[in-house]
Design a protein around this motif. Structure first.
Motif, mmCIF file in Angstrom:
data_model
loop_
_atom_site.group_PDB
_atom_site.id
_atom_site.type_symbol
_atom_site.label_atom_id
_atom_site.label_comp_id
_atom_site.label_asym_id
_atom_site.label_seq_id
_atom_site.Cartn_x
_atom_site.Cartn_y
_atom_site.Cartn_z
ATOM 1 N N GLY A 1 0.827 -1.189 0.000
ATOM 2 C CA GLY A 1 0.000 0.000 0.000
ATOM 3 C C GLY A 1 0.863 1.242 0.000
ATOM 4 N N THR A 2 0.217 2.372 -0.035
ATOM 5 C CA THR A 2 0.920 3.658 -0.007
ATOM 6 C C THR A 2 0.380 4.490 1.149
ATOM 7 O OG1 THR A 2 1.224 3.610 -2.402
ATOM 8 C CG2 THR A 2 1.511 5.737 -1.301
ATOM 9 N N GLN A 3 1.293 5.046 1.914
ATOM 10 C CA GLN A 3 0.914 5.888 3.046
ATOM 11 C C GLN A 3 1.833 7.107 3.075
ATOM 12 O OE1 GLN A 3 1.409 4.727 7.431
ATOM 13 N NE2 GLN A 3 -0.726 4.184 7.039
ATOM 14 N N ARG A 4 1.248 8.278 2.975
ATOM 15 C CA ARG A 4 2.014 9.527 2.954
ATOM 16 C C ARG A 4 3.101 9.490 1.875
ATOM 17 N NH1 ARG A 4 1.821 8.149 8.400
ATOM 18 N NH2 ARG A 4 0.308 9.324 9.624
ATOM 19 N N GLY A 5 2.745 8.937 0.729
ATOM 20 C CA GLY A 5 3.656 8.906 -0.403
ATOM 21 C C GLY A 5 4.711 7.821 -0.351
ATOM 22 N N GLN A 6 4.712 6.989 0.706
ATOM 23 C CA GLN A 6 5.705 5.924 0.829
ATOM 24 C C GLN A 6 5.042 4.560 0.690
ATOM 25 O OE1 GLN A 6 7.643 6.570 4.625
ATOM 26 N NE2 GLN A 6 9.294 7.702 3.631
ATOM 27 N N ARG A 7 5.785 3.604 0.107
ATOM 28 C CA ARG A 7 5.289 2.244 -0.018
ATOM 29 C C ARG A 7 5.410 1.550 1.340
ATOM 30 N NH1 ARG A 7 1.858 1.088 -3.493
ATOM 31 N NH2 ARG A 7 2.657 -0.801 -4.484
ATOM 32 N N VAL A 8 4.323 0.940 1.775
ATOM 33 C CA VAL A 8 4.294 0.269 3.071
ATOM 34 C C VAL A 8 3.651 -1.105 2.893
ATOM 35 C CG1 VAL A 8 4.177 2.425 4.387
ATOM 36 C CG2 VAL A 8 2.043 1.303 3.642
ATOM 37 N N TRP A 9 3.724 -1.906 3.951
ATOM 38 C CA TRP A 9 3.022 -3.181 3.993
ATOM 39 C C TRP A 9 1.813 -3.041 4.906
ATOM 40 C CZ3 TRP A 9 4.180 -6.389 0.353
ATOM 41 C CH2 TRP A 9 5.488 -6.513 -0.108
ATOM 42 N N LEU A 10 0.645 -3.414 4.401
ATOM 43 C CA LEU A 10 -0.579 -3.431 5.184
ATOM 44 C C LEU A 10 -0.900 -4.872 5.564
ATOM 45 C CD1 LEU A 10 -2.708 -1.067 2.914
ATOM 46 C CD2 LEU A 10 -1.327 -0.423 4.911
ATOM 47 N N GLY A 11 -1.233 -5.098 6.821
ATOM 48 C CA GLY A 11 -1.514 -6.449 7.282
ATOM 49 C C GLY A 11 -2.944 -6.602 7.748
ATOM 50 N N GLY A 12 -3.510 -7.795 7.542
ATOM 51 C CA GLY A 12 -4.855 -8.093 8.009
ATOM 52 C C GLY A 12 -4.927 -9.499 8.569
ATOM 53 N N ALA A 13 -5.746 -9.676 9.615
ATOM 54 C CA ALA A 13 -5.953 -10.984 10.226
ATOM 55 C C ALA A 13 -7.440 -11.176 10.492
ATOM 56 C CB ALA A 13 -5.154 -11.102 11.523
ATOM 57 N N ASP A 14 -7.889 -12.411 10.432
ATOM 58 C CA ASP A 14 -9.306 -12.717 10.472
ATOM 59 C C ASP A 14 -9.910 -12.477 11.858
ATOM 60 O OD1 ASP A 14 -11.883 -13.943 10.043
ATOM 61 O OD2 ASP A 14 -10.963 -15.096 8.422
ATOM 62 N N PRO A 15 -11.001 -11.706 11.938
ATOM 63 C CA PRO A 15 -11.651 -11.505 13.241
ATOM 64 C C PRO A 15 -12.296 -12.776 13.777
ATOM 65 C CG PRO A 15 -12.993 -10.568 11.490
ATOM 66 C CD PRO A 15 -11.684 -10.955 10.867
ATOM 67 N N ARG A 16 -12.427 -13.805 12.947
ATOM 68 C CA ARG A 16 -13.076 -15.041 13.358
ATOM 69 C C ARG A 16 -12.134 -15.977 14.119
ATOM 70 N NH1 ARG A 16 -13.855 -13.222 8.410
ATOM 71 N NH2 ARG A 16 -15.955 -12.790 7.637
ATOM 72 N N ARG A 17 -10.834 -15.654 14.112
ATOM 73 C CA ARG A 17 -9.854 -16.478 14.839
ATOM 74 C C ARG A 17 -8.897 -15.564 15.600
ATOM 75 N NH1 ARG A 17 -8.719 -22.263 11.909
ATOM 76 N NH2 ARG A 17 -10.664 -22.406 10.743
ATOM 77 N N GLU A 18 -7.771 -16.104 16.045
ATOM 78 C CA GLU A 18 -6.913 -15.407 17.007
ATOM 79 C C GLU A 18 -5.723 -14.678 16.395
ATOM 80 O OE1 GLU A 18 -7.521 -18.424 20.803
ATOM 81 O OE2 GLU A 18 -5.866 -18.792 19.400
ATOM 82 N N GLY A 19 -5.551 -14.752 15.073
ATOM 83 C CA GLY A 19 -4.328 -14.257 14.459
ATOM 84 C C GLY A 19 -4.114 -12.762 14.584
ATOM 85 N N ILE A 20 -2.852 -12.370 14.490
ATOM 86 C CA ILE A 20 -2.462 -10.963 14.416
ATOM 87 C C ILE A 20 -1.341 -10.841 13.395
ATOM 88 C CG2 ILE A 20 -3.068 -10.517 16.830
ATOM 89 C CD1 ILE A 20 -0.021 -10.431 17.411
ATOM 90 N N VAL A 21 -0.974 -9.591 13.105
ATOM 91 C CA VAL A 21 0.167 -9.301 12.235
ATOM 92 C C VAL A 21 1.161 -8.484 13.047
ATOM 93 C CG1 VAL A 21 0.888 -8.417 9.978
ATOM 94 C CG2 VAL A 21 -1.484 -9.173 10.325
ATOM 95 N N ALA A 22 2.454 -8.786 12.912
ATOM 96 C CA ALA A 22 3.497 -8.051 13.630
ATOM 97 C C ALA A 22 4.676 -7.833 12.695
ATOM 98 C CB ALA A 22 3.947 -8.814 14.882
ATOM 99 N N GLY A 23 5.471 -6.810 12.969
ATOM 100 C CA GLY A 23 6.635 -6.532 12.132
ATOM 101 C C GLY A 23 7.236 -5.188 12.451
#
Length: 610
Positions: A587-609
Motif C-alpha cells: 500500500g501507499t501511506q504519505r507517499g511511501q510504499r508500506v506493507w498493510l496487514g490483516g488478520a481474520d476476526p473469526r480467529r486469534e491471528g495478528i500481524v506483527a513486524g
C-alpha cells in the motif's frame, strides 16, 4: 443487534478505545472445518519493512523476533510453524504437512510438504467389509487416516535454499514456550469443550484435560515437555529426528496399534519421504483495469486452479465491475446479482476440480498442462454457461477437447489448517498453508514417554482422498487412494504481482477445508477489484458453495439478498463460516510504499513486524 452490526460498531470504536471486543460463540447448523469461537475485532496493521501474519499471537511474535534478528521469511516461517504446533495444535503441526509458495525477488518456488499414503495403502482403505465408504469421522479417528508427515522435511529443504539464521536457532521460541508453558487461549478452550473423540486417546486426554474430564481453563499455563524434547532433537539433528529413530518408532506404533482401525504406516515410509519442489501455477488476471499475475500452488492442491477459475469466470460476467452495495449498517456488501454470478462460477470450478485434480505424479493434467483449465478461451467458453438463473447442473468442462477417463469425485467433507504470510526486509515473501486436516487431526497424540506430558498430534490427511475409489460403472476417480500418493488439497497459498512492474502486491491464504478456495477468492477480489485494505477484505462476510447449497455467513446478509438468491433457484443456508484469513498487501501511506496487514476476526491471528 446483529453480529454484523456489533462488528461494524466495534471497528468504528476500536481506534478510540483500543480494546478488541469478543462476541459469544454460537453453534452452526452446517458442519464446518473448525467450530466458531466468536469474533474479535482486528484493527489492521501497517509496517515499513517486514511483517508476519499468523494464526496465533505467540506464533506471530516468534516470527517477528526471527526477522528482527536478521532472519529471512523462511526462517520466520519455521519459527512460526513450531510455535503453532504447540499453541494451535488443532490446526497444524509437525505431524502434518504444508504447501509453501516462496518469492525471492526473482523467481517463485512451490515447496510441497504434503503427506503421502503409506506404501501398503490400497484404494479400499476407507471401505468397510461390504465395500461401502466408512462414516467420515470413523475414518478420521483411526490409524488408516494418517499420512506420512512432510512439513518438517519440506521446511528443511526451503531453509537450505533461503535460510539466513542457523536451523537450530529457529526452534528456540517454541522450545522455550513448551518448557515454560503457554496460556490456553479462548479458541483452544472452546474447541476442546466441543471435542469428544480426543478424550479416547490416553496421551491427548491427559494433556488437554483435567482429571474431571474438563479442558484446562482459559489462561491455564500448559506445558509440553515431550514436544520440547522432540523439537530440541529436530533442532540438533534435522528432520531425521522425526523420520527415523525413537520418534518415528512412536509414530508407527501409534498408527499400527490403533485399537479399532489400525493403519499400515511403516518406518520405511517415514524414512523414504521426500518433499517436492514444483512449478508454481501462475496466470494473468485483470482487476480494476490493471493486469495482475496471480500465483498459487499447483496440484496436488486444487486451490490455485479453482480460485483462478472463479475469479476468471466472474470477470467475464456483467457483475465483474459491480461495486459493493453500501448501506448504513453494512459497510459494503456484495449484491445478490454479484453473489449469483460468483456462485455459478464456483459451481463450474468445483465440477472441474472433482473431475481432474489429483496428485500430478499419478494423473495427467488435461491437455498435458494444468494451465489448460485457466486458458482464456476455455474460460470464455465456460463463462457462457452463466445466466441470470441457476444452472440445473454444473458440468465439468473439456479443456483442449480432452477425453475424460476418470469419474468425478463425489462431494466429501474437508477440514482444517492454518495460514502464514510473511515478507522480510531482504525482498523475500512467502505464503504457506499448513495442516493436520481435521480439528485435532486423527485425534492421536504421539509421545516417546507416557510419563512425560504432551507430545504432538498426527494428521488425518488421507481422508482427503476419495473414500469411493470408483464410480458405479467402475471408472476410477482421479483422487483415489494409491500407495505413495498425495491427497488432493484445497489449500490456496497465494502471491499476487503487478504484471508490468513485477512488484509483489499480496500474500494471502486461509484455513477452512474446501471453503479455503472461497475465503481466499473473496479476499483477493476485495483487495484487487474493490480496492479494500487487507483487513477490510478479510472482514467481508463469507460465502461459497462446494457443489451443494450456497452457504452465507450467518447474520451478515440482509433478508432481501437471501430471498433474491432463492428466487434465482439457489438453495441457501446461513451458517458460521470460520475462516482464518491472513494477508499482507502493498500500500501507499504519505507517499511511501508500506506493507498493510490483516488478520481474520473469526480467529486469534495478528500481524506483527517493523
Amino acid at each position: 443487534m446483529t453480529r454484523l452490526a456489533c462488528l461494524i460498531v466495534s471497528l468504528a470504536l476500536l481506534s478510540a478505545c483500543g480494546t478488541p471486543t469478543t462476541s459469544t460463540p454460537t453453534s452452526s447448523p452446517v458442519q464446518q472445518p473448525e467450530g466458531a469461537s466468536g469474533l474479535t475485532v482486528k484493527p489492521g496493521w501497517t509496517f515499513q519493512r517486514q511483517a508476519v501474519a499468523a494464526a496465533n499471537p505467540l506464533a506471530t511474535e516468534a516470527g517477528a523476533r526471527i526477522l528482527r534478528a536478521g532472519g529471512s521469511a523462511v526462517d520466520a516461517a519455521i519459527a512460526v510453524q513450531m510455535v503453532l504446533t504447540l499453541v494451535e495444535p488443532q490446526s497444524s503441526g509437525i505431524g502434518g504437512g504444508a504447501f509453501l509458495l516462496h518469492h525471492d525477488g526473482r523467481r517463485i518456488q512451490a515447496f510441497d510438504g504434503r503427506e503421502t499414503a503409506p506404501a501398503a495403502a490400497t484404494e479400499q482403505l476407507f471401505l468397510d467389509a461390504q465395500g461401502k465408504p466408512l462414516p467420515f469421522m470413523e475414518a478420521v479417528t483411526s490409524g488408516r487416516s494418517v499420512g506420512v508427515p512432510g512439513v518438517v522435511m519440506m521446511l528443511a529443504q526451503a531453509h537450505r535454499q533461503h535460510g539466513k539464521l542457523p536451523w537450530a536457532r529457529l526452534f528456540e521460541p517454541a522450545i522455550s514456550l513448551a518448557e515454560q508453558g503457554f496460556a490456553v487461549s479462548p479458541r483452544l478452550h472452546t474447541l476442546l469443550l466441543a471435542e469428544t473423540a480426543l478424550k479416547s486417546d490416553p496421551v491427548a486426554a491427559a494433556y488437554f484435560y483435567r482429571p474431571d474430564g474438563q479442558p484446562h481453563p482459559v489462561g491455564h499455563m500448559l506445558r509440553n515437555p515431550e514436544l520440547a524434547m522432540v523439537l530440541r532433537n529436530i533442532a540438533v539433528q534435522g528432520p531425521i529426528a522425526l523420520h527415523e529413530g525413537p520418534v518415528a518408532s512412536a509414530i508407527v506404533a501409534k498408527v499400527r496399534q490403533h485399537p479399532v482401525r489400525p493403519g499400515s504406516l511403516s518406518l520405511e515410509d517415514l524414512k523414504r519421504y521426500q518433499p517436492r519442489e514444483r512449478e508454481a501455477l501462475c496466470h494473468d488476471h485483470t482487476a480494476a483495469q490493471r493486469t495482475l499475475r496471480i500465483c498459487g500452488f499447483p496440484p496436488p492442491s486444487s486451490g490455485a486452479i479453482a480460485v483462478g477459475q472463479i475469479l476468471g469466470l466472474l470477470a467475464r460476467t456483467p457483475q465483474a465491475q459491480e461495486p459493493l452495495v453500501r448501506g448504513a449498517m453494512s459497510g459494503g456488501l456484495p449484491s445478490a446479482d454479484w453473489l449469483h454470478s460468483y456462485t455459478e462460477a464456483s459451481r463450474l470450478a468445483f465440477a472441474d476440480r472433482a473431475q481432474y485434480v489429483a496428485d500430478p505424479d499419478f494423473v495427467t493434467a488435461p491437455g498435458g498442462r494444468w494451465n489448460s483449465l485457466l486458458d482464456a478461451r476455455y474460460l470464455d467458453e465456460r463463462a457462457r454457461l452463466i445466466t441470470p438463473a441457476r444452472m440445473p447442473q454444473a458440468p465439468a468442462g473439456r479443456p483442449g477437447g480432452v477425453q475424460v477417463s476418470f469419474a468425478p469425485m463425489p462431494e466429501q467433507i474437508e477440514y482444517g489448517t492454518s495460514h502464514i504470510s510473511i515478507v522480510d526486509s531482504f525482498g523475500n515473501a512467502l505464503a504457506m498453508t499448513t495442516t493436520i486436516e481435521a480439528a485435532f487431526g486423527s485425534h492421536m497424540m504421539v509421545t516417546t514417554d507416557p510419563q512425560r506430558a504432551g507430545g504432538f498430534l498426527l494428521n488425518n490427511e488421507l481422508t482427503d482422498f476419495s473414500f469411493a475409489p470408483r464410480d458405479a460403472q467402475g471408472r476410477p476417480i482421479a483422487n483415489r487412494v494409491e500407495p505413495g500418493k498425495r491427497p488432493r488439497s484445497s489449500m490456496s497459498p497465494t502471491l499476487v504481482f503487478d504484471k508490468a512492474s513485477g512488484e509483489l502486491l499480496v500474500s494471502a491464504g486461509s484455513p477452512g477445508g474446501a471453503l479455503i478456495i472461497h475465503f481466499t477468492a473473496k479476499t483477493l477480489h476485495g483487495a484487487l477489484q474493490w480496492g479494500l485494505s487487507p483487513q477490510d477484505a478479510i472482514n467481508l462476510p463469507n460465502f461459497g458453495t462446494t457443489g451443494g447449497p450456497l452457504l452465507l455467513e450467518k447474520d451478515r446478509f440482509p433478508g432481501r439478498t437471501v430471498q433474491a438468491l432463492r428466487d434465482r433457484g439457489h438453495t441457501v443456508e446461513e451458517s458460521e463460516m470460520t475462516s482464518g484469513l491472513q494477508a499482507i498487501q502493498r500500500g501507499t501511506q504519505r507517499g511511501q510504499r508500506v506493507w498493510l496487514g490483516g488478520a481474520d476476526p473469526r480467529r486469534e491471528g495478528i500481524v506483527a513486524g517493523d
